[in-house]
Design a protein around this motif. Structure first.
Motif, PDB file in Angstrom:
ATOM      1  N   VAL A  54       0.843  -1.204   0.000  1.00  0.00           N
ATOM      2  CA  VAL A  54       0.000   0.000   0.000  1.00  0.00           C
ATOM      3  C   VAL A  54       0.875   1.250   0.000  1.00  0.00           C
ATOM      4  O   VAL A  54       1.838   1.337   0.760  1.00  0.00           O
ATOM      5  N   GLY A  55       0.548   2.164  -0.893  1.00  0.00           N
ATOM      6  CA  GLY A  55       1.318   3.400  -0.996  1.00  0.00           C
ATOM      7  C   GLY A  55       2.367   3.348  -2.083  1.00  0.00           C
ATOM      8  O   GLY A  55       2.892   4.381  -2.494  1.00  0.00           O
ATOM      9  N   ASP A  56       2.679   2.129  -2.582  1.00  0.00           N
ATOM     10  CA  ASP A  56       3.698   2.009  -3.623  1.00  0.00           C
ATOM     11  C   ASP A  56       3.138   2.410  -4.978  1.00  0.00           C
ATOM     12  O   ASP A  56       1.932   2.353  -5.223  1.00  0.00           O
ATOM     13  N   LEU A  57       4.053   2.799  -5.866  1.00  0.00           N
ATOM     14  CA  LEU A  57       3.676   3.211  -7.216  1.00  0.00           C
ATOM     15  C   LEU A  57       4.321   2.268  -8.215  1.00  0.00           C
ATOM     16  O   LEU A  57       5.535   2.061  -8.190  1.00  0.00           O
ATOM     17  N   VAL A  92       0.841   5.183 -14.340  1.00  0.00           N
ATOM     18  CA  VAL A  92       1.412   5.036 -13.004  1.00  0.00           C
ATOM     19  C   VAL A  92       0.274   4.576 -12.111  1.00  0.00           C
ATOM     20  O   VAL A  92      -0.802   5.195 -12.087  1.00  0.00           O
ATOM     21  N   ALA A  93       0.473   3.452 -11.443  1.00  0.00           N
ATOM     22  CA  ALA A  93      -0.589   2.875 -10.604  1.00  0.00           C
ATOM     23  C   ALA A  93      -0.206   2.976  -9.136  1.00  0.00           C
ATOM     24  O   ALA A  93       0.809   2.416  -8.717  1.00  0.00           O
ATOM     25  N   SER A 121       9.414   4.727 -12.090  1.00  0.00           N
ATOM     26  CA  SER A 121      10.657   5.460 -11.889  1.00  0.00           C
ATOM     27  C   SER A 121      10.344   6.882 -11.439  1.00  0.00           C
ATOM     28  O   SER A 121       9.211   7.349 -11.552  1.00  0.00           O
ATOM     29  N   ARG A 122      11.380   7.533 -10.947  1.00  0.00           N
ATOM     30  CA  ARG A 122      11.185   8.897 -10.468  1.00  0.00           C
ATOM     31  C   ARG A 122      10.669   9.800 -11.592  1.00  0.00           C
ATOM     32  O   ARG A 122       9.774  10.610 -11.392  1.00  0.00           O
ATOM     33  N   SER A 123      11.201   9.595 -12.806  1.00  0.00           N
ATOM     34  CA  SER A 123      10.771  10.462 -13.910  1.00  0.00           C
ATOM     35  C   SER A 123       9.335  10.146 -14.336  1.00  0.00           C
ATOM     36  O   SER A 123       8.570  11.030 -14.695  1.00  0.00           O
ATOM     37  N   GLN A 124       8.972   8.861 -14.262  1.00  0.00           N
ATOM     38  CA  GLN A 124       7.586   8.506 -14.596  1.00  0.00           C
ATOM     39  C   GLN A 124       6.607   9.124 -13.591  1.00  0.00           C
ATOM     40  O   GLN A 124       5.548   9.648 -13.963  1.00  0.00           O
ATOM     41  N   ILE A 125       6.998   9.068 -12.339  1.00  0.00           N
ATOM     42  CA  ILE A 125       6.140   9.670 -11.303  1.00  0.00           C
ATOM     43  C   ILE A 125       6.028  11.174 -11.531  1.00  0.00           C
ATOM     44  O   ILE A 125       4.953  11.763 -11.441  1.00  0.00           O
ATOM     45  N   ALA A 126       7.145  11.780 -11.880  1.00  0.00           N
ATOM     46  CA  ALA A 126       7.143  13.228 -12.116  1.00  0.00           C
ATOM     47  C   ALA A 126       6.245  13.587 -13.288  1.00  0.00           C
ATOM     48  O   ALA A 126       5.504  14.570 -13.247  1.00  0.00           O
TER      49      ALA A 126
END
Lengths: 377, 159, 279
Positions: free
Chosen positions: A6-9, A201-202, A222-227
């Motif tokens: 829970v909380g993961d992306l 992004v899930a 990844s950090r860039s995908q999240i961004a």
């Protein structure tokens, strides 16, 4: 690899969406999601990802709704349509009970067992999660709970979607109910389309969400995908078509019952009840008592009702709200003032449906601004 | 003896509250005491009106009689109530019958003398007029509600 | 906190024990609740939803004695087809019942204080259980004033009980009518004119008012004139009560639901919108 929790992306390719929906289906859920029908994006049973409105978007403005094709095959590239999830839990029509005449002249009453439905809602927007939360407070958390609503709410899997394409009539950002989802989901997707990539992004919102996503190997985002994802929901908030100054709207409306603006708006309002039908929080119902031709069986049916009808406020002798002015005032004042006193939050989530689906294009955000401008302090 | 009785009864009425010693004395000088048996008429519709009443004890009914429907009680008045403004306002005729419902003690005032004093002393005149107006106003408010026939089922009522 | 109930929509069936005609258009039904576990417990001021088979359901105040749980008393005026059907039933017939619902008169708060009961027309019906309770525990209250306004002498409800209450030395009861013939020896005028005849301590007295809305507004003004604070004035109001449990939305009046926040309200709760039109 550490399992996702829970909380993961995680990150998903578009072709993995089918697998995700199949995995949810595999757990016995009926999939309900957006689909194109009658030139609108509505909610209905879907077989899989192919039934989603791929490549469609909507153009909304006061009194107007049009579907158009986009150049890219997005799954969630539109705002909300005329349907909301309330029809799933708070049925438009429901038989409450039946009564049978007995030989001795009396009667007995049979109540149906409230129906549960194991449903997965696909593509739930932040405003809709807020609306469901509001209906929960009204229908489950008062001194009396509606058993039918409770039964249908019991077993629900929610795949939420963060909005990246706000409609021109949307104003959730100003009410703090969107465009990104906060809680109340099993999985929350953000659809990202760049010049070269298309991915989701899930975010995992529950252990059940983690289990479903864990059925096949997915990577952490990844950090860039999240961004990229965050930037798109942020941009949606910034591009929102409308806004409401919600700061002291409760007090403003409560003290403006005699504001001249009400009459001006009532002169345009047709009293068609569209706004209450499309509103995801409107919960009012009326009961109707029916008998069969023999007079032996009587049935009580509950249907959605609307405060825009004269009969709504009927007491013997006549209606309390006889004028269209008083009925429009009741609706708006309830949503944005009295609701807060009754249930602890506003009754509006900023979805904009009432603006789009009003045949006269009456705009709630404009009405509130006009009442503020003539504030009868 | 009678004068002190008038003054004592008058001082107990709402009408006399805050009147001031001078005006009180003037009003008292116009009054005397009368007693009415149940059924006695204090006033008759159409009669010349030259008196003003304050109820000390008992109660009266204001009635209108109609040949076809009989007598209607429109209002009852009790202790402390003032009756009549016709002595002050032309054509100085009563518009209702006033009938005692029970043994009733009344302060009765000579309207002609009162009017003369009010004309001579506008301060006194205003004080009395204001008190009468307050009473007339509250009666008007009460009658407004009464004529709505509120206890009828709503369907049978006039809007 | 009230426990969550799960079946608020479904009536139970109950049989009529006795029927009494109160006036030309008003009838009292006595329902047999003796077989119900614990009888039928309620608080004065609460209402039930009564269902006539196949016709419909209406909200009706409870008019009986709260101490008599073996029977349930409703006094009903014919104003539409459901009330017509209910009052047309005979002893032994069955009707549907949901309840009791709503808030009650402030009988606890009124203890050791002067009490003013102001009823207009059918407004006496929901106040009668409060009167029963007060008279049963008479020493718990100070001066008790009952003021009742009816349309004509023929419309006076519960006439026998009213004479009985009038005969009590520990109750001050006044009845007025809007119009009367010469055979009436009582008061003629609106019920609010009785307030100034009542003896009470305006600093502490508690008023309970029920009647048509205009009458209640005038009563509130008169009580305020006599020095009663809004927090000690209670009203029972009426709106379109359908579900009775705060789920259907019809009975909204300003920011309250009459069915669950009322029908009995402290006046200051209603004051911001009580005189506003069509709220």
């Amino acid at each position: 690899m550490v399992p996702l929790g829970v909380g993961d992306l995680a990150v998903m390719r578009p072709d993995e969406l089918s697998g995700l929906l199949a995995a949810i289906q595999g757990r016995g859920y009926t999939l309900l999601g957006p689909t194109v029908r009658d030139a609108a994006i509505v909610y209905g049973e879907i077989a899989g990802a192919d039934d989603l409105p791929i490549g469609w978007t909507d153009e909304q403005s006061p009194g107007s709704y049009r579907l158009t094709k986009r150049s890219v095959g997005t799954f969630f590239g539109y705002a909300v349509g005329p349907h909301s999830w309330k029809a799933t839990f708070h049925r438009p029509e429901l038989t409450l009970w039946q009564a049978e005449r007995q030989e001795n002249g009396g009667f007995t009453i049979h109540e149906p067992v409230p129906q549960t439905a194991r449903v997965a809602l696909i593509g739930v927007r932040a405003c809709e999660l807020a609306a469901i939360r509001i209906q929960d407070r009204v229908l489950l958390e008062g001194p009396f709970a509606d058993p039918h609503y409770a039964a249908r709410r019991r077993d629900v899997f929610v795949v939420a979607v963060n909005c990246t394409e706000p409609g021109a009539t949307c104003f959730c950002a100003s009410l703090g109910t969107g465009p990104s989802v906060g809680s109340g989901f099993d999985l929350a997707l953000t659809e990202v389309v760049t010049d070269t990539e298309h991915f989701f992004v899930a975010e995992i919102g529950s252990s059940q969400g983690a289990e479903v996503l864990g059925e096949w190997p997915v990577d952490r985002a990844s950090r860039s995908q999240i961004a990229e994802a965050t930037a798109r929901t942020q941009a949606a908030a910034d591009r929102m078509g409308r806004s409401v100054d919600a700061r002291d709207v409760k007090e403003v409306l409560a003290r403006n019952l005699e504001n001249p603006r009400w009459q001006e708006t009532a002169d345009r309002c047709l009293g068609c009840t569209n706004c209450t039908q499309v509103c995801p929080t409107c919960f009012c119902t009326a009961v109707h008592d029916l008998t069969d031709l023999s007079g032996r069986t009587a049935t009580r049916v509950r249907q959605w009702d609307s405060c825009f009808t004269r009969s709504f406020s009927y007491v013997h002798g006549g209606s309390v709200r006889r004028s269209g002015m008083s009925r429009y005032r009741q609706w708006l004042t309830h949503k944005l003032s009295y609701w807060a006193d009754e249930f602890g939050s506003l009754g509006c989530v900023g979805c904009g449906r009432c603006i789009t689906w009003c045949p006269k294009g009456i705009d709630l955000t404009e009405e509130i601004a006009a009442i503020r401008a003539l504030d009868q302090r | 003896m009678s004068d002190t009785m008038v003054a004592r009864w008058l001082s107990e009425t709402p009408c006399a509250q805050g009147l001031g010693a001078k005006n009180f004395a003037k009003l008292a000088s116009c009054g005397w005491i009368e007693h009415f048996q149940p059924g006695a008429f204090l006033a008759r519709e159409g009669q010349h009106a030259s008196t003003f009443f304050l109820i000390h004890a008992g109660s009266v009914a204001l009635e209108l009689h109609d040949a076809a429907t009989g007598t209607a009680l429109t209002e009852t008045l009790g202790v402390g109530d003032a009756i009549g403004v016709s002595w002050l306002i032309p054509p100085h005729r009563y518009h209702v019958d006033v009938r005692a419902l029970e043994p009733t003690d009344m302060l009765v005032f000579d309207g002609d003398r009162l009017k003369k004093l009010m004309d001579e002393d506008p301060d006194f005149g205003f004080a009395i007029t204001r008190r009468l107006l307050a009473r007339v106003y509250s009666r008007l408010e009460e009658l407004r509600v009464q004529r709505l026939d509120l206890y009828q089922p709503a369907e049978g009522r006039q809007p | 906190m009230t426990p969550v109930r799960t079946e608020p929509w479904v009536p139970e069936t109950v049989a009529i024990k006795r029927i009494a005609r109160e006036s030309a258009d008003t009838t009292t039904l006595v329902l047999d609740t003796s077989a119900r576990p614990g009888g039928f417990a309620f608080k004065p001021g609460q209402f039930n939803m009564l269902y006539a088979f196949g016709i419909g359901e209406v909200p009706i105040s409870i008019s009986g004695d709260p101490a008599e749980t073996g029977e349930l008393v409703h006094t009903i005026r014919v104003v539409g087809k459901v009330t017509e059907a209910l009052t047309g039933l005979t002893p032994g017939s069955t009707l549907g019942l949901r309840g009791p619902f709503g808030t009650h008169w402030p009988l606890e708060k009124a203890r050791d204080r002067d009490v003013l009961i102001v009823a207009g027309g059918l407004g006496l019906v929901p106040l009668r259980p409060a009167i029963y309770e007060i008279l049963k525990n008479r020493s718990a209250y100070r001066r008790v004033n009952i003021m009742y306004g009816a349309r004509t002498p023929h419309d006076i409800l519960f006439a026998n009980e009213i004479s009985e209450w009038r005969g009590r030395l520990d109750v001050s009861l006044r009845v007025t009518v809007d119009s009367a013939g010469p055979d009436w020896f009582g008061h003629v005028g609106v019920v609010t004119t009785l307030v100034k005849l009542a003896r009470f301590d305006p600093e502490t007295a508690v008023a309970m008012v029920c009647g048509p809305e205009i009458m209640m507004r005038f009563a509130v003004r008169e009580l305020e004139t006599q020095g009663l604070a809004d927090e000690r004035i209670y009203l029972s109001t009426e709106r379109n009560l359908q579900c009775g449990v705060g789920l259907c939305g019809h009975c909204q009046h300003g920011n309250v639901f009459v069915c669950k926040d009322g029908p009995v309200f402290r006046y200051d709760r209603l004051a911001p919108f009580f005189s506003k039109r069509e709220v």
